[in-house]
Design a protein around this motif. Structure first.
Motif, PDB file in Angstrom:
ATOM      1  N   GLN A  42       0.693  -1.199   0.052  1.00  0.00           N
ATOM      2  CA  GLN A  42      -0.085   0.099   0.174  1.00  0.00           C
ATOM      3  C   GLN A  42       0.942   1.335   0.099  1.00  0.00           C
ATOM      4  OE1 GLN A  42      -3.452  -0.087   0.003  1.00  0.00           O
ATOM      5  NE2 GLN A  42      -2.853  -2.388  -0.720  1.00  0.00           N
ATOM      6  N   HIS A  43       1.939   1.294   0.695  1.00  0.00           N
ATOM      7  CA  HIS A  43       2.806   2.541   0.968  1.00  0.00           C
ATOM      8  C   HIS A  43       3.820   2.705  -0.231  1.00  0.00           C
ATOM      9  CE1 HIS A  43       1.344   4.241   4.687  1.00  0.00           C
ATOM     10  NE2 HIS A  43       0.670   3.011   5.042  1.00  0.00           N
ATOM     11  N   VAL A  44       3.974   1.886  -1.015  1.00  0.00           N
ATOM     12  CA  VAL A  44       4.894   2.223  -2.070  1.00  0.00           C
ATOM     13  C   VAL A  44       3.734   3.298  -3.062  1.00  0.00           C
ATOM     14  CG1 VAL A  44       5.612   1.452  -4.577  1.00  0.00           C
ATOM     15  CG2 VAL A  44       6.079   0.142  -2.261  1.00  0.00           C
ATOM     16  N   THR A  45       2.703   3.204  -3.133  1.00  0.00           N
ATOM     17  CA  THR A  45       2.028   4.091  -3.866  1.00  0.00           C
ATOM     18  C   THR A  45       1.758   5.388  -3.109  1.00  0.00           C
ATOM     19  OG1 THR A  45       0.883   2.467  -4.792  1.00  0.00           O
ATOM     20  CG2 THR A  45      -0.379   4.584  -5.245  1.00  0.00           C
ATOM     21  N   ILE A  46       1.415   5.221  -1.777  1.00  0.00           N
ATOM     22  CA  ILE A  46       1.623   6.324  -1.144  1.00  0.00           C
ATOM     23  C   ILE A  46       2.743   7.206  -1.166  1.00  0.00           C
ATOM     24  CG2 ILE A  46       0.955   7.362   1.240  1.00  0.00           C
ATOM     25  CD1 ILE A  46      -0.772   5.062   1.906  1.00  0.00           C
ATOM     26  N   ALA A  47       3.842   6.569  -1.019  1.00  0.00           N
ATOM     27  CA  ALA A  47       5.386   7.078  -1.040  1.00  0.00           C
ATOM     28  C   ALA A  47       5.595   8.081  -2.320  1.00  0.00           C
ATOM     29  CB  ALA A  47       6.424   6.148  -0.780  1.00  0.00           C
ATOM     30  N   SER A  50       3.866  10.915  -2.139  1.00  0.00           N
ATOM     31  CA  SER A  50       4.496  11.819  -1.193  1.00  0.00           C
ATOM     32  C   SER A  50       5.923  12.235  -1.701  1.00  0.00           C
ATOM     33  CB  SER A  50       4.490  11.283   0.144  1.00  0.00           C
ATOM     34  OG  SER A  50       3.390  10.756   0.501  1.00  0.00           O
ATOM     35  N   GLY A  51       6.368  12.131  -2.895  1.00  0.00           N
ATOM     36  CA  GLY A  51       7.328  12.685  -3.559  1.00  0.00           C
ATOM     37  C   GLY A  51       8.698  11.854  -3.552  1.00  0.00           C
ATOM     38  N   LEU A  52       8.355  10.612  -3.195  1.00  0.00           N
ATOM     39  CA  LEU A  52       9.657   9.571  -3.229  1.00  0.00           C
ATOM     40  C   LEU A  52       9.676   9.200  -4.683  1.00  0.00           C
ATOM     41  CD1 LEU A  52       9.159   9.668   0.013  1.00  0.00           C
ATOM     42  CD2 LEU A  52      10.219   7.413  -0.055  1.00  0.00           C
ATOM     43  N   SER A  53      10.756   8.830  -5.318  1.00  0.00           N
ATOM     44  CA  SER A  53      11.138   8.436  -6.549  1.00  0.00           C
ATOM     45  C   SER A  53      11.257   7.075  -6.567  1.00  0.00           C
ATOM     46  CB  SER A  53      12.419   9.078  -7.205  1.00  0.00           C
ATOM     47  OG  SER A  53      13.505   8.621  -6.328  1.00  0.00           O
ATOM     48  N   ALA A  54      11.114   6.410  -7.697  1.00  0.00           N
ATOM     49  CA  ALA A  54      11.412   4.671  -7.564  1.00  0.00           C
ATOM     50  C   ALA A  54      12.559   4.477  -6.917  1.00  0.00           C
ATOM     51  CB  ALA A  54      11.290   4.288  -9.059  1.00  0.00           C
ATOM     52  N   ALA A  55      13.704   5.411  -7.145  1.00  0.00           N
ATOM     53  CA  ALA A  55      15.014   5.044  -6.838  1.00  0.00           C
ATOM     54  C   ALA A  55      15.164   5.209  -5.250  1.00  0.00           C
ATOM     55  CB  ALA A  55      16.381   6.063  -7.498  1.00  0.00           C
ATOM     56  N   ILE A  57      12.693   4.692  -3.341  1.00  0.00           N
ATOM     57  CA  ILE A  57      11.903   3.882  -2.660  1.00  0.00           C
ATOM     58  C   ILE A  57      12.815   2.430  -2.593  1.00  0.00           C
ATOM     59  CG2 ILE A  57       9.856   2.132  -3.166  1.00  0.00           C
ATOM     60  CD1 ILE A  57       8.336   4.720  -3.921  1.00  0.00           C
ATOM     61  N   GLY A  58      13.511   2.116  -3.640  1.00  0.00           N
ATOM     62  CA  GLY A  58      14.255   1.097  -3.713  1.00  0.00           C
ATOM     63  C   GLY A  58      15.398   1.147  -2.783  1.00  0.00           C
ATOM     64  N   ALA A  59      15.958   2.348  -2.539  1.00  0.00           N
ATOM     65  CA  ALA A  59      16.869   2.485  -1.428  1.00  0.00           C
ATOM     66  C   ALA A  59      16.438   2.727  -0.175  1.00  0.00           C
ATOM     67  CB  ALA A  59      17.773   3.854  -1.852  1.00  0.00           C
ATOM     68  N   VAL A  60      15.153   2.930   0.157  1.00  0.00           N
ATOM     69  CA  VAL A  60      14.527   2.631   1.319  1.00  0.00           C
ATOM     70  C   VAL A  60      14.925   1.153   1.883  1.00  0.00           C
ATOM     71  CG1 VAL A  60      12.585   2.817   2.776  1.00  0.00           C
ATOM     72  CG2 VAL A  60      13.439   4.768   1.241  1.00  0.00           C
ATOM     73  N   PHE A  61      14.338   0.307   0.962  1.00  0.00           N
ATOM     74  CA  PHE A  61      14.427  -1.106   1.254  1.00  0.00           C
ATOM     75  C   PHE A  61      15.930  -1.699   1.431  1.00  0.00           C
ATOM     76  CE2 PHE A  61      10.058  -0.977  -1.087  1.00  0.00           C
ATOM     77  CZ  PHE A  61       9.474  -1.259   0.134  1.00  0.00           C
ATOM     78  N   GLN A  62      16.775  -1.134   0.610  1.00  0.00           N
ATOM     79  CA  GLN A  62      18.277  -1.633   0.703  1.00  0.00           C
ATOM     80  C   GLN A  62      18.964  -0.999   2.112  1.00  0.00           C
ATOM     81  OE1 GLN A  62      19.986  -3.694  -1.029  1.00  0.00           O
ATOM     82  NE2 GLN A  62      18.312  -3.902  -2.955  1.00  0.00           N
ATOM     83  N   GLY A  63      18.467   0.007   2.263  1.00  0.00           N
ATOM     84  CA  GLY A  63      18.897   0.612   3.821  1.00  0.00           C
ATOM     85  C   GLY A  63      19.748   1.772   3.788  1.00  0.00           C
ATOM     86  N   PRO A  64      20.080   2.173   5.004  1.00  0.00           N
ATOM     87  CA  PRO A  64      20.960   3.546   5.072  1.00  0.00           C
ATOM     88  C   PRO A  64      22.237   3.327   4.296  1.00  0.00           C
ATOM     89  CG  PRO A  64      20.657   2.477   7.256  1.00  0.00           C
ATOM     90  CD  PRO A  64      19.750   1.811   6.162  1.00  0.00           C
ATOM     91  N   GLN A  65      22.941   1.895   4.396  1.00  0.00           N
ATOM     92  CA  GLN A  65      24.093   1.970   3.790  1.00  0.00           C
ATOM     93  C   GLN A  65      24.190   1.901   2.134  1.00  0.00           C
ATOM     94  OE1 GLN A  65      26.363   1.940   5.938  1.00  0.00           O
ATOM     95  NE2 GLN A  65      25.816   0.957   7.698  1.00  0.00           N
TER      96      GLN A  65
END
Length: 312
Positions: A42-47, A50-55, A57-65
């Motif tokens: 659900q929140h991929v669409t909401i993100a 809210s201004g997050l790009s596909a890149a 979102i992918g990096a959020v799942f990969q993490g802060p490193q």
């Protein structure tokens, strides 16, 4: 539980002091680390809205490193991800992470970050455990890519107080009036001085939103008093929640839990438990270790617990 859930969820999603972008980074990372396929879908669409790009979102799942966060323009996002990772991994933030976070977030935003992390971990666990079907309008995400960064465990009670508890004498008048109506405080207003409540009083809107869930867990749960306290004590031990652990060991004794059961609940590998206590510890541990309840454990749970008891 549903009504209490909605109130806290509404705060985390609609009334948060975090910006929409910050909020969605918190939600996607917390739900992703908790293997929450439903909230992430659900929140991929909401993100995106809210201004997050596909890149992003992918990096959020990969993490802060991930190298994506190397840009100086994304430093704040990286700090948020480190904070969520530490909360999920060890139940706290270390001093350096907290210091970095407070360079860009105010007190209410920091508290909303912690609350959203906890709420969406809860959402992931609940929907995973109940096998709630994904909605057709969601976007399925491969959460195998969502790997937590390594964070050493640390004692949350070393160091100075970060957010000063507020005496009820200093609470806003509206908060005093509202909490005076809550069953927990109606006949015992003096317990508002407890650290948990006087800390939440720093953020009245969050306190109001989370109060219903706290009240449900403590006073409205369908579990017996003994089962409820065993769940709480074990969950606090697993999450390194020193404050509530100490409080609920005492409450657990008053509810009838034996010293042997309470001692087992604090151990890394509990020994000597049987019956309901063994089942409850197994359910709590499964959520912390796998973010889910497997089919065999579910079958045992359903032969001993009603649906409301399982959800509580």
């Amino acid at each position: 539980l549903f009504l209490a859930w909605l109130r806290l969820g509404a705060h985390a999603l609609r009334n948060s002091t975090l910006s929409p972008r910050q909020r969605e980074i918190v939600i996607l990372r917390a739900a992703g680390l908790s293997q929450g396929h439903y909230p992430c879908s659900q929140h991929v669409t909401i993100a995106r809205a809210s201004g997050l790009s596909a890149a992003d979102i992918g990096a959020v799942f990969q993490g802060p490193q991930d190298v994506h966060w190397g840009s100086s323009q994304l430093t704040q996002d990286k700090r948020i991800l480190f904070a969520v990772d530490e909360l999920i991994a060890g139940g706290a933030m270390n001093d350096a992470t907290w210091s970095d976070l407070t360079q860009t977030l105010n007190l209410h935003q920091c508290m909303d970050l912690v609350a959203a992390t906890g709420f969406y971990r809860l959402a992931a666990w609940m929907l995973n455990a109940c096998r709630t079907p994904l909605q057709d309008d969601g976007i399925e995400v491969d959460l195998r890519q969502c790997i937590p960064a390594a964070h050493p465990a640390h004692d949350a009670y070393q160091g100075e107080t970060r957010i000063r508890p507020i005496s009820p004498d200093e609470w806003p008048r509206d908060l005093l009036a509202e909490t005076a109506r809550w069953p927990r405080f109606k006949n015992r207003p003096e317990i508002r001085s407890a650290g948990v409540y006087s800390t939440f009083a720093n953020h009245p809107a969050l306190f109001s939103a989370i109060g219903g869930l706290m009240a449900h867990n403590l006073d409205g749960s369908s579990l017996s008093a003994e089962a409820r306290e065993l769940v709480i004590v074990r969950a606090c031990a697993m999450a390194r929640g020193g404050y509530p652990y100490r409080q609920h060991v005492r409450i657990g004794r008053e509810a009838g839990l034996s010293e042997a059961v309470l001692n087992a609940a604090s151990q890394l590998a509990p020994q000597g438990l049987t019956g309901e206590a063994q089942l409850i510890i197994g359910l709590v541990d499964s959520l912390f270790e796998t973010n889910d309840i497997d089919d065999n454990l579910w079958a045992i749970a359903r032969s001993n617990l009603s649906s409301p008891q399982f959800m509580d």
